[in-house]
Motif scaffolding. Structure first.
Motif, PDB file in Angstrom:
ATOM      1  N   GLU A   1      -3.978  17.594  -7.761  1.00 53.62           N
ATOM      2  CA  GLU A   1      -4.403  17.118  -5.992  1.00 53.62           C
ATOM      3  C   GLU A   1      -2.570  16.481  -6.307  1.00 53.62           C
ATOM      4  O   GLU A   1      -2.041  16.397  -7.085  1.00 53.62           O
ATOM      5  CB  GLU A   1      -4.367  15.267  -6.822  1.00 53.62           C
ATOM      6  N   GLN A   2      -2.459  15.935  -4.944  1.00 54.00           N
ATOM      7  CA  GLN A   2      -1.215  15.535  -4.043  1.00 54.00           C
ATOM      8  C   GLN A   2      -1.402  14.410  -2.796  1.00 54.00           C
ATOM      9  O   GLN A   2      -3.028  14.824  -2.443  1.00 54.00           O
ATOM     10  CB  GLN A   2      -0.705  16.544  -3.543  1.00 54.00           C
ATOM     11  N   ILE A   3      -1.025  13.212  -3.126  1.00 54.08           N
ATOM     12  CA  ILE A   3      -1.287  12.627  -2.544  1.00 54.08           C
ATOM     13  C   ILE A   3      -0.991  13.166  -0.372  1.00 54.08           C
ATOM     14  O   ILE A   3      -0.172  12.676  -1.048  1.00 54.08           O
ATOM     15  CB  ILE A   3      -0.366  11.320  -2.721  1.00 54.08           C
ATOM     16  N   ALA A   4      -1.370  12.459  -0.374  1.00 54.00           N
ATOM     17  CA  ALA A   4      -1.293  12.542   1.308  1.00 54.00           C
ATOM     18  C   ALA A   4      -2.138  10.841   2.236  1.00 54.00           C
ATOM     19  O   ALA A   4      -2.449  10.619   2.118  1.00 54.00           O
ATOM     20  CB  ALA A   4      -1.924  13.353   2.224  1.00 54.00           C
ATOM     21  N   TYR A   5      -1.313  11.368   3.803  1.00 49.34           N
ATOM     22  CA  TYR A   5      -2.039  10.283   4.463  1.00 49.34           C
ATOM     23  C   TYR A   5      -2.863  11.065   5.605  1.00 49.34           C
ATOM     24  O   TYR A   5      -1.897  11.248   6.182  1.00 49.34           O
ATOM     25  CB  TYR A   5      -1.208   9.021   4.767  1.00 49.34           C
ATOM     26  N   ALA A   6      -3.794  10.057   5.919  1.00 55.04           N
ATOM     27  CA  ALA A   6      -4.736  10.372   7.131  1.00 55.04           C
ATOM     28  C   ALA A   6      -4.529   9.557   7.911  1.00 55.04           C
ATOM     29  O   ALA A   6      -5.239   8.001   8.246  1.00 55.04           O
ATOM     30  CB  ALA A   6      -6.015  10.687   6.510  1.00 55.04           C
ATOM     31  N   TYR A   7      -4.103   9.982   9.416  1.00 53.30           N
ATOM     32  CA  TYR A   7      -4.128   9.526  10.097  1.00 53.30           C
ATOM     33  C   TYR A   7      -5.117   8.761  11.479  1.00 53.30           C
ATOM     34  O   TYR A   7      -5.807  10.490  11.776  1.00 53.30           O
ATOM     35  CB  TYR A   7      -3.216   9.301  11.793  1.00 53.30           C
TER      36      TYR A   7
END
Length: 95
Positions: A31-37
């Motif tokens: 997994e990789q952490i990301a941020y959704a707007y």
């Protein structure tokens, strides 16, 4: 357009070992952490599932690739459960 951001501190792929159950072997999840707007005041943390062969995404702004969608048995559009792909936004596409 959905904007997804990966920050420099989250450029690495993380692995997690899921123990096997009922005689099934253990499985490693990447997994990789990301941020959704999503329209709120702040972006929401999310996890991108990667395969063992996938390279981690570099820091930057992304959106969902069209290959991440499918049409289900009822003719409705939905996100694929597995195989979510993102593509880097060009400077002219930035919101």
């Amino acid at each position: 357009m959905l904007k997804i951001e990966i920050f420099p501190e989250h450029e690495k792929k993380q692995s997690k070992l899921i123990p096997g159950k009922e005689g099934k072997p253990a499985k490693t999840i990447y997994e990789q952490i990301a941020y959704a707007y999503l329209g709120g005041k702040f972006p929401v943390e999310m996890k991108l599932t990667l395969s063992e062969e996938d390279q981690a995404y570099k820091a930057g702004l992304y959106t969902l690739d069209s290959s991440s969608f499918t049409v289900n048995n009822f003719g409705s559009l939905e996100l694929k459960r597995y195989g979510l792909k993102i593509v880097e936004l060009e400077e002219g596409e930035l919101m």
